[in-house]
Write a protein that holds these residues in place. Structure first.
Motif, PDB file in Angstrom:
ATOM      1  N   UNK A   1     -24.018 -15.209 -20.246  1.00 18.30           N
ATOM      2  CA  UNK A   1     -24.853 -14.190 -20.882  1.00 18.30           C
ATOM      3  C   UNK A   1     -24.464 -13.971 -22.340  1.00 18.30           C
ATOM      4  N   UNK A   2     -23.160 -13.990 -22.621  1.00 13.82           N
ATOM      5  CA  UNK A   2     -22.706 -13.829 -24.000  1.00 13.82           C
ATOM      6  C   UNK A   2     -23.195 -14.980 -24.866  1.00 13.82           C
ATOM      7  N   UNK A   3     -23.098 -16.209 -24.345  1.00 17.79           N
ATOM      8  CA  UNK A   3     -23.568 -17.373 -25.093  1.00 17.79           C
ATOM      9  C   UNK A   3     -25.077 -17.308 -25.312  1.00 17.79           C
ATOM     10  N   UNK A   4     -25.822 -16.850 -24.298  1.00 18.30           N
ATOM     11  CA  UNK A   4     -27.279 -16.757 -24.428  1.00 18.30           C
ATOM     12  C   UNK A   4     -27.671 -15.716 -25.471  1.00 18.30           C
ATOM     13  N   UNK A   5     -26.978 -14.578 -25.482  1.00 15.79           N
ATOM     14  CA  UNK A   5     -27.297 -13.544 -26.475  1.00 15.79           C
ATOM     15  C   UNK A   5     -26.925 -13.990 -27.882  1.00 15.79           C
ATOM     16  N   UNK A   6     -25.827 -14.734 -27.994  1.00 16.16           N
ATOM     17  CA  UNK A   6     -25.461 -15.272 -29.311  1.00 16.16           C
ATOM     18  C   UNK A   6     -26.512 -16.267 -29.800  1.00 16.16           C
ATOM     19  N   UNK A   7     -26.990 -17.120 -28.897  1.00 19.25           N
ATOM     20  CA  UNK A   7     -28.026 -18.085 -29.271  1.00 19.25           C
ATOM     21  C   UNK A   7     -29.308 -17.375 -29.688  1.00 19.25           C
ATOM     22  N   UNK A   8     -29.613 -16.258 -29.027  1.00 18.04           N
ATOM     23  CA  UNK A   8     -30.812 -15.503 -29.377  1.00 18.04           C
ATOM     24  C   UNK A   8     -30.731 -14.966 -30.794  1.00 18.04           C
ATOM     25  N   UNK A   9     -29.532 -14.541 -31.210  1.00 10.09           N
ATOM     26  CA  UNK A   9     -29.400 -14.005 -32.568  1.00 10.09           C
ATOM     27  C   UNK A   9     -29.637 -15.073 -33.631  1.00 10.09           C
ATOM     28  N   UNK A  10     -29.476 -16.346 -33.274  1.00 11.11           N
ATOM     29  CA  UNK A  10     -29.685 -17.436 -34.231  1.00 11.11           C
ATOM     30  C   UNK A  10     -31.107 -17.976 -34.215  1.00 11.11           C
TER      31      UNK A  10
END
Length: 212
Positions: free
Chosen positions: A181-190
């Motif tokens: 989930x952390x990786x997915x949210x980080x990817x969303x910010x990019x």
């Protein structure tokens, strides 16, 4: 090098965090500390999801716990519905049911709350939170009243030694979802959507002029 989404140093940082998460329960064998680590993993996802609203988009919400709670209740009911027919693999996938329930609630309630911003948005989310809290007493069939909903995560025969009875097995399941989930949210910010969220935070008038 500058065009990469994730640099080598960031990969090392992510790998170090993952290694630390895997090693923590081995260093702290106390049942209380492992349970505390489980709570921390859950709160990390909750805090980062709130950061998507406040930190990335600049929207102050007082009703974020609504989606967290509805997802949790949906997961509990899904586990009770499966009952003895479930197995540890099915239990491991149940958090996805909670996530889908949170998405469904976000679509319905977000359609109402996100039509305004600023203080108005904050007050609407506060009202939504109070409304759901009132529903928790009016709909005991779903919310379980003041006693809540009980369940048992240990169902079916163990799969490869995993039954989710020992707390450390629950911890590693939570850690896996926390990392993804952390990786997915980080990817969303990019992503382009993530950049629009930043633009809404920094200059909402200009974003409205371009149609968002």
């Amino acid at each position: 090098m500058s065009g990469r989404i994730v640099t080598r140093s960031q990969l090392l940082l992510w790998g170090g965090c993952l290694a630390l998460a895997l090693a923590l329960p081995l260093a702290f064998r106390s049942g209380f500390l492992v349970s505390l680590l489980c709570q921390i993993g859950i709160m990390v996802v909750f805090a980062l999801s709130y950061n998507m609203l406040l930190g990335q988009t600049g929207l102050l919400s007082f009703g974020h716990a609504v989606y967290y709670g509805l997802g949790a209740f949906a997961t509990m009911h899904a586990l009770n519905a499966l009952g003895k027919g479930a197995d540890p693999l099915t239990v491991a996938l149940l958090p996805l049911a909670g996530g889908l329930a949170g998405i469904a609630a976000g679509i319905v309630l977000g359609y109402v709350t996100t039509r305004k911003a600023g203080t108005t948005f904050a007050m609407i989310t506060l009202g939504i939170g109070e409304l759901v809290w009132s529903m928790s007493l009016m709909l005991p069939e779903f919310f379980g009243g003041e006693a809540g909903v009980t369940t048992n995560r240990v169902v079916g025969a163990p799969l490869a030694g995993i039954s989710y009875g020992p707390q450390i097995q629950v911890y590693y399941l939570i850690a896996a979802y926390c990392f993804v989930c952390t990786a997915a949210m980080y990817a969303l910010t990019l992503s382009p959507l993530g950049r629009i969220l930043n633009a809404v935070r920094d200059n909402p008038q200009r974003v409205e002029f371009i149609g968002y």
